[in-house]
Design a protein around this motif. Structure first.
Motif, PDB file in Angstrom:
ATOM      1  N   SER A 214       0.832  -1.197   0.000  1.00 20.42           N
ATOM      2  CA  SER A 214       0.000   0.000   0.000  1.00 20.42           C
ATOM      3  C   SER A 214       0.866   1.246   0.000  1.00 20.42           C
ATOM      4  O   SER A 214       2.052   1.209   0.322  1.00 20.42           O
ATOM      5  CB  SER A 214      -0.916   0.025   1.232  1.00 20.42           C
ATOM      6  OG  SER A 214      -0.158   0.151   2.433  1.00 20.42           O
ATOM      7  N   MET A 266       0.873  -3.773  -7.765  1.00 16.60           N
ATOM      8  CA  MET A 266       1.195  -3.264  -6.435  1.00 16.60           C
ATOM      9  C   MET A 266       2.637  -3.589  -6.062  1.00 16.60           C
ATOM     10  O   MET A 266       3.348  -2.743  -5.488  1.00 16.60           O
ATOM     11  CB  MET A 266       0.234  -3.824  -5.393  1.00 16.60           C
ATOM     12  CG  MET A 266       0.494  -3.325  -3.979  1.00 16.60           C
ATOM     13  SD  MET A 266       0.455  -1.517  -3.791  1.00 16.60           S
ATOM     14  CE  MET A 266      -1.317  -1.209  -3.813  1.00 16.60           C
ATOM     15  N   CYS A 307      -3.139   6.151  -0.825  1.00 15.35           N
ATOM     16  CA  CYS A 307      -3.471   4.736  -0.829  1.00 15.35           C
ATOM     17  C   CYS A 307      -4.560   4.402  -1.841  1.00 15.35           C
ATOM     18  O   CYS A 307      -4.464   3.409  -2.574  1.00 15.35           O
ATOM     19  CB  CYS A 307      -3.847   4.259   0.574  1.00 15.35           C
ATOM     20  SG  CYS A 307      -5.308   5.027   1.301  1.00 15.35           S
ATOM     21  N   SER A 308      -5.599   5.242  -1.954  1.00  9.20           N
ATOM     22  CA  SER A 308      -6.700   4.918  -2.856  1.00  9.20           C
ATOM     23  C   SER A 308      -6.335   5.149  -4.318  1.00  9.20           C
ATOM     24  O   SER A 308      -6.742   4.376  -5.203  1.00  9.20           O
ATOM     25  CB  SER A 308      -7.959   5.704  -2.480  1.00  9.20           C
ATOM     26  OG  SER A 308      -7.714   7.084  -2.485  1.00  9.20           O
ATOM     27  N   VAL A 311      -4.414   2.163  -5.540  1.00  4.80           N
ATOM     28  CA  VAL A 311      -5.294   1.022  -5.830  1.00  4.80           C
ATOM     29  C   VAL A 311      -6.014   1.244  -7.160  1.00  4.80           C
ATOM     30  O   VAL A 311      -6.206   0.297  -7.941  1.00  4.80           O
ATOM     31  CB  VAL A 311      -6.292   0.800  -4.681  1.00  4.80           C
ATOM     32  CG1 VAL A 311      -7.399  -0.172  -5.093  1.00  4.80           C
ATOM     33  CG2 VAL A 311      -5.567   0.254  -3.454  1.00  4.80           C
ATOM     34  N   CYS A 314      -3.599   0.192  -9.809  1.00  7.97           N
ATOM     35  CA  CYS A 314      -3.454  -1.267  -9.857  1.00  7.97           C
ATOM     36  C   CYS A 314      -4.681  -1.923 -10.481  1.00  7.97           C
ATOM     37  O   CYS A 314      -4.562  -2.877 -11.266  1.00  7.97           O
ATOM     38  CB  CYS A 314      -3.215  -1.816  -8.453  1.00  7.97           C
ATOM     39  SG  CYS A 314      -1.646  -1.315  -7.716  1.00  7.97           S
ATOM     40  N   GLU A 331     -14.599   3.765  -2.359  1.00  9.03           N
ATOM     41  CA  GLU A 331     -13.874   2.773  -3.156  1.00  9.03           C
ATOM     42  C   GLU A 331     -14.681   1.512  -3.431  1.00  9.03           C
ATOM     43  O   GLU A 331     -14.777   1.039  -4.574  1.00  9.03           O
ATOM     44  CB  GLU A 331     -12.564   2.413  -2.452  1.00  9.03           C
ATOM     45  CG  GLU A 331     -11.750   1.358  -3.166  1.00  9.03           C
ATOM     46  CD  GLU A 331     -10.410   1.126  -2.498  1.00  9.03           C
ATOM     47  OE1 GLU A 331      -9.846   0.032  -2.649  1.00  9.03           O
ATOM     48  OE2 GLU A 331      -9.909   2.045  -1.812  1.00  9.03           O
ATOM     49  N   ILE A 361      -8.164  -6.829  -3.138  1.00 13.69           N
ATOM     50  CA  ILE A 361      -8.102  -5.427  -2.716  1.00 13.69           C
ATOM     51  C   ILE A 361      -8.780  -5.308  -1.360  1.00 13.69           C
ATOM     52  O   ILE A 361      -9.925  -5.727  -1.193  1.00 13.69           O
ATOM     53  CB  ILE A 361      -8.789  -4.511  -3.742  1.00 13.69           C
ATOM     54  CG1 ILE A 361      -7.998  -4.520  -5.054  1.00 13.69           C
ATOM     55  CG2 ILE A 361      -8.913  -3.093  -3.201  1.00 13.69           C
ATOM     56  CD1 ILE A 361      -8.676  -3.757  -6.183  1.00 13.69           C
ATOM     57  N   THR A 370      -6.370   1.487   2.373  1.00 15.66           N
ATOM     58  CA  THR A 370      -6.600   0.452   1.364  1.00 15.66           C
ATOM     59  C   THR A 370      -5.274  -0.004   0.789  1.00 15.66           C
ATOM     60  O   THR A 370      -4.270   0.715   0.851  1.00 15.66           O
ATOM     61  CB  THR A 370      -7.516   0.976   0.239  1.00 15.66           C
ATOM     62  OG1 THR A 370      -7.827  -0.094  -0.660  1.00 15.66           O
ATOM     63  CG2 THR A 370      -6.860   2.100  -0.546  1.00 15.66           C
ATOM     64  N   GLY A 371      -5.276  -1.204   0.239  1.00 14.85           N
ATOM     65  CA  GLY A 371      -4.085  -1.763  -0.389  1.00 14.85           C
ATOM     66  C   GLY A 371      -4.423  -3.081  -1.048  1.00 14.85           C
ATOM     67  O   GLY A 371      -5.605  -3.452  -1.178  1.00 14.85           O
ATOM     68  N   VAL A 372      -3.395  -3.816  -1.446  1.00 12.90           N
ATOM     69  CA  VAL A 372      -3.559  -5.050  -2.230  1.00 12.90           C
ATOM     70  C   VAL A 372      -2.720  -6.169  -1.629  1.00 12.90           C
ATOM     71  O   VAL A 372      -1.592  -5.931  -1.179  1.00 12.90           O
ATOM     72  CB  VAL A 372      -3.130  -4.807  -3.700  1.00 12.90           C
ATOM     73  CG1 VAL A 372      -3.059  -6.114  -4.476  1.00 12.90           C
ATOM     74  CG2 VAL A 372      -4.082  -3.832  -4.386  1.00 12.90           C
TER      75      VAL A 372
END
Length: 467
Positions: A214, A266, A307-308, A311, A314, A331, A361, A370-372
């Motif tokens: 992230s 990511m 962070c968003s 994403v 990605c 999101e 996600i 948020t992240g992956v």
């Protein structure tokens, strides 16, 4: 020292440990910091100094304060009064101001006392869109202070091989209480060692191979930073999976190939030193990614994301379709609206990470982070859709899971018929999963002793059709 922590304290300790080790601290360094934070606040981000609470009680200021030390009830009450304006900003910064400048009282994980430090906390919370007791905001302020004002302490935390070395540096140069004797160092070291043991035990039951990537924090601990690009190696980075205090919503690409590409994107972003963190400059990274086919690994100029927006990059690279702009509050809705993702939160053990797949996600249930999932979560399985669900057993209809706001389908119609026949659903048989359906599903799940999530997933389907 045998240390006992509540579940909430454990989660704070774990979250803090992951935050600072991802920023570069060693395990011992993070533990030494945690030992000091525990001594200051018992790891309550809304902790109000006991001496101030005593004054409130003695002076009859807003009566009702408990006499119990380190009382979460007192802290909750304080925040409610602060949010309502009954404890003013002036009272927060200079508690009992009329007694003179000598009287300063601490607040938060690090027990910030001085005017400037409290104002920085208020300013950072406002910039983050959070409250002054938000843990992630307070971690950011601690990091900001260490990097900007106490770099010698931060260097110790990033190199420490013993908890005592780190605890002593934080005590003597950062916290700076009146008593910095060896006895105090020993006590805070013991706290840190005890917390480190607990965190490692928690990490031991986690699926520790699962890696989460992230955009995390700017180089100075703020949300905007001062320089583009990754100046610390931790602004955009990976870490072990952790359970977020706000809870995760988990979105999975319907295509296994898309999920693999999302994970790859990511990983590439986290490895690219050109990509840093800044909310103010979040579109610089988006625009450069768009120019190279949405592949963040190919970005060759210094830029920033938050962070968003990372994403978004990605997801666009993985699916071949830009979902458009969103923040962590919108999101989930934006990604689901593309029709390219499915909410699989119901199938994830958030404590251990079991059920996660590479490319998933993760976004907090309320506005936050948020992240992956980058790696370590196993091979991605094809999502349940109308075209790929095996037409047998409990899944002879279109979708394995339906929930409020999902696309209209025959699966929703079937569930409506079942719940209407049992007197739980009173709406039309229209294939739409609206509020009346969500309420009916909740009633059914409670009555049948199922997990109450208002989602008709495999367990609820099996129960409903009596397989």
């Amino acid at each position: 020292m045998s240390l006992t922590l509540s579940d909430g304290q454990k989660q704070t300790a774990r979250y803090c440990f992951e935050f600072f080790t991802a920023c570069g601290a060693t395990d011992a360094g993070a533990a030494g910091l945690l030992g000091n934070l525990y001594a200051e606040s018992r790891l309550y981000s809304d902790c109000v100094e006991e001496l101030l609470l005593k004054r409130y009680r003695d002076e009859g200021f807003l009566p009702g304060w408990s006499y119990a030390p380190y009382s979460p009830e007192n802290y909750t009450r304080y925040m409610a009064l602060y949010d309502a304006g009954k404890i003013t900003l002036a009272e927060f910064i200079h508690p009992r101001q009329y007694t003179g400048a000598r009287h300063q009282y601490g607040f938060g994980l690090a027990q910030w006392t001085t005017e400037n430090r409290k104002k920085n906390l208020v300013s950072m919370a406002a910039g983050n869109g959070t409250t002054i007791d938000d843990e992630e905001t307070q971690f950011g302020l601690i990091y900001y202070e260490l990097v900007k004002s106490y770099p010698a302490v931060w260097r110790v935390l990033c190199s420490a091989s013993s908890v005592r070395e780190a605890a002593a540096a934080v005590l003597k140069q950062y916290e700076c209480p009146a008593d910095t004797s060896d006895a105090v160092i020993d006590r805070r070291t013991a706290y840190g060692e005890g917390i480190l043991k607990i965190v490692k035990e928690m990490k031991g039951v986690m699926a520790m191979g699962i890696i989460f990537g992230s955009a995390r924090i700017a180089e100075d601990g703020t949300v905007n930073g001062s320089r583009p690009g990754d100046n610390t190696g931790a602004e955009v980075s990976t870490q072990s999976y952790y359970k977020h205090r706000k809870g995760w919503k988990v979105l999975r690409a319907n295509s296994a190939d898309a999920a693999a590409r999302i994970a790859s994107a990511m990983a590439g972003a986290c490895a690219n030193p050109r990509i840093g963190y800044s909310q103010a400059r979040r579109y610089t990274g988006v625009n450069l990614a768009r120019s190279v086919g949405w592949n963040p690994a190919l970005i060759a100029n210094d830029c920033d994301v938050d962070c968003s927006s990372l994403v978004r990059v990605c997801a666009a690279y993985g699916t071949g379709k830009d979902p458009g702009d969103f923040d962590t509050g919108s999101e989930r809705a934006v990604l689901l609206a593309t029709g390219l993702f499915t909410d699989v939160t119901w199938g994830i053990n958030q404590d251990t990470g079991a059920g996660l797949c590479n490319g998933d996600i993760l976004v907090t249930a309320t506005k936050g982070h948020t992240g992956v999932i980058v790696s370590g979560a196993g091979v991605r399985k094809q999502a349940a859709t109308a075209s790929n669900v095996k037409k047998e057993g409990a899944y002879m209809f279109e979708c394995k899971q339906i929930y409020e706001g999902c696309p209209a389908s025959n699966s929703v119609y079937l569930a409506q018929e079942i719940l209407k026949s049992r007197g739980l659903y009173t709406g039309a048989l229209d294939k739409e999963f609206g509020p009346l359906m969500a309420a009916a599903v909740e009633k059914y799940q409670r009555a049948r002793g199922l997990e109450v999530d208002k989602i008709v997933g495999p367990a609820t389907w099996r129960d409903m059709i009596a397989l």
